[in-house]
Design an enzyme around this catalytic site. Structure first.
Site, short mmCIF file in Angstrom:
data_model
loop_
_atom_site.label_atom_id
_atom_site.label_comp_id
_atom_site.label_asym_id
_atom_site.label_seq_id
_atom_site.Cartn_x
_atom_site.Cartn_y
_atom_site.Cartn_z
N LYS A 183 46.95 83.21 64.26
CA LYS A 183 46.79 84.63 64.48
C LYS A 183 45.48 84.99 63.78
O LYS A 183 45.41 85.09 62.56
CB LYS A 183 47.97 85.41 63.90
CG LYS A 183 48.05 86.89 64.32
CD LYS A 183 47.19 87.74 63.41
CE LYS A 183 47.33 89.23 63.73
NZ LYS A 183 46.38 90.05 62.95
N GLY A 245 52.70 89.63 53.17
CA GLY A 245 53.41 88.38 52.98
C GLY A 245 54.91 88.58 52.85
O GLY A 245 55.71 87.83 53.43
N GLU A 264 50.56 83.04 50.33
CA GLU A 264 49.79 83.26 49.11
C GLU A 264 49.46 84.73 49.05
O GLU A 264 48.85 85.27 49.98
CB GLU A 264 48.52 82.42 49.11
CG GLU A 264 47.71 82.60 47.84
CD GLU A 264 46.24 82.32 48.05
OE1 GLU A 264 45.41 83.11 47.52
OE2 GLU A 264 45.91 81.34 48.73
N CYS A 301 40.91 85.44 45.55
CA CYS A 301 42.30 85.56 45.09
C CYS A 301 42.44 85.11 43.64
O CYS A 301 43.45 85.41 42.99
CB CYS A 301 43.22 84.75 45.99
SG CYS A 301 42.62 83.09 46.36
#
Length: 527
Positions: A183, A245, A264, A301
């Site tokens: 995606k 998420g 994550e 991140c």
């Protein structure tokens, strides 16, 4: 080279009427390409093709899959500078950043190819039969890892190469023997389409089954939800926000057949600054952390969003040096106007909390969509009272927490959510003196760093890029390095199976010459 269509296997299709464009944050304008969101019918076709492809792809040898991955790398490189230009136009990043990240993407693909050629990753385990054993004979049992099935991968916003179309999730899933449906992230659909074209060419050149890879475009969460809920999808890889998420995890758990979502998510990556290290090297660490906080406009991140230390003269000196460095750091372009707006909102929210003051902020002119580097400060007491202060602000931001003593520092660490990384800055003798701090931090993180910065993630087997929730949805696995393959497999045992019908990895002659555990011993020997 941009068609604006979806790859349904090797076919380009655009049967829908919902369109979208990407955005150039550096130029502060929409890009010219028009992309068509995948329809329900195209989703169904992509998943059906992936399921059909799994029947033959799971039987491909490690050598065949390695050739596929290496050819993907070759085809990506063959796109040349056109791919880099596309990347920059949809991210605002520099060509140098694009080249570096492309190198990481290529390196990941080739690392998994090497892993497949070596072969021992399947963890072949053999316990030979003892028919004469008393009081009951022992059966012949052999076990190895096998792929789960079609995997859906969600591209990330902040790594258009390394965590997206041909990034670590895709590379590891293909290495495991799982077809992949990507995606594509809505911020860099054009980049995704170009990379997808390279994967499709590689699949055709290496005779991979039709449907081993598809690439779908779409904004919002409808497309993603449809993919996660599809009964033929067997696992999901995601890099992004906690809300995104968690939504996917909940959808997957509610299915008639629940499936794993390896997500994550958020992390503020706490850094503990011990007093002797600050006393000896305050300027060194201030410069290092100013660079880490602002690297890539803070859109990593592993950005160090939380600095923890016991108050005192050494911390004051560090704060002064950090302020000077931050105020001199030229702001960088963020990925999208919406991200820059969210960043400004996040700073405003943090600065509005009780007891929060400003350590430093870039005060010069800032072009559109550029993040103004900012560091705030608060006492340990106020931090403990206010959960908002532990939230992530995505961008070049950090908050310095002044603790009264080590007991308060420990209390703060123990109340933190799970994190990708935790860092200790200290002299070696201080490690022995602060074991409680180290063990407390160890309980909250996936990677424990000594005298370094958390930004920069080495792609190798020893890397753990994950951590306790919400850093990741399953702290037992990594999203980076060759061990990422273990997310997409399950163990399967064969009992008393004819040798010639066993997978090559488990046959007596050990034809692949891989390391196996045979009767409790690691060996290359045949049986």
């Amino acid at each position: 080279m941009i068609t604006g269509k979806n790859y349904i296997g090797s076919q380009l299709k655009a049967g829908g009427n919902i369109t979208l464009k990407t955005f150039n944050p550096l130029l502060n304008t929409e890009n010219p390409w028009v992309f068509t969101e995948a329809t329900h019918e195209e989703i169904e076709e992509a998943v059906a093709l992936a399921s059909q492809a799994f029947d033959s792809y799971k039987r491909c040898s490690g050598i065949e899959k390695a050739a596929f991955l290496n050819t993907i790398a070759d085809e990506i490189l063959a796109l040349g500078d056109l791919l880099l230009v596309q990347y920059c136009s949809e991210s605002g990043f520099s060509k140098g950043r694009a080249e570096g990240e492309r190198g990481r993407m290529i390196g990941q693909l080739r690392s998994f190819a090497e892993m497949l050629i070596e072969g021992s990753w399947v963890q072949a385990t053999i316990d030979t039969a003892i028919p004469e054993r008393q009081p009951a004979p022992k059966e012949d049992l052999r076990k190895m890892l096998v792929p789960l099935g079609p995997v859906v991968v969600f591209g990330s916003s902040n790594f258009p190469f390394a965590f997206s179309t041909a990034g670590g999730d895709t590379a590891s899933a293909l290495a495991a023997g799982c077809p992949v449906i990507v995606k594509s992230h809505s911020m860099h659909i054009g980049t995704g389409e170009m990379v997808a074209s390279a994967i499709i060419k590689a699949a055709q050149k290496t005779n991979m089954p039709e449907g081993v890879f598809s690439n779908l475009a779409g904004a919002g969460r409808t497309l993603g939800a449809s993919l996660v809920q599809h009964p033929l999808v067997k696992a999901v890889g995601f890099t992004g926000s906690i809300s995104g998420g968690r939504a996917l995890c909940d959808l997957a758990a509610k299915r008639p057949e629940p499936i794993p979502v390896f997500a994550e998510m958020g992390s503020v990556n706490p850094v503990v600054l011990l007093p002797e290290a600050l006393k000896q090297n305050s300027q060194k660490w201030a410069l290092a952390y100013a660079g880490s906080i602002t690297l890539g406009a803070g859109q990593f991140c592993t950005n160090p969003g939380l600095l923890l230390a016991v108050k005192g003269a050494a911390l004051n000196e560090f704060a002064e040096q950090l302020a000077k460095a931050i105020e001199k750091t030229t702001p960088s372009c963020m990925l999208h106007a919406s991200m820059q707006a969210d960043f400004e909102t996040g700073i405003f929210t943090m600065a509005s909390q009780n007891g929060v003051s400003k350590v430093a902020q870039f005060t010069g002119e800032v072009p559109p969509n550029h993040g103004r580097p900012t560091v705030l400060k608060v006492s340990g007491e106020e931090f403990l009272k206010n959960k908002v202060l532990s939230h992530e602000v995505f961008g070049p931001f950090s908050i310095l927490v002044e603790c009264n003593d080590e007991a308060e520092l420990l209390q703060i660490i123990n109340t933190l959510d799970g994190q990708l990384t935790g860092t200790i800055i200290g002299e070696e003798n201080e490690l022995h003196e602060h074991q409680d701090v180290i063990f407390a931090l160890q309980n909250r993180v996936g990677r424990l760093i000594f005298n370094g910065v958390p930004t920069g993630v080495e792609v190798c087997p020893s890397m753990l890029h994950g951590g306790p929730y919400p850093a990741s949805s399953d702290s037992r696995f990594t999203a980076v390095g060759t061990h990422a393959v273990y997310r997409w497999v399950r163990p399967l045992s064969y009992q008393n199976w004819p040798d010639d019908l066993l997978p090559a990895e488990l046959q007596n002659e050990n034809p692949l010459q891989i390391v196996r555990t045979t009767d409790h011993k690691l060996t290359l020997s045949k049986i």
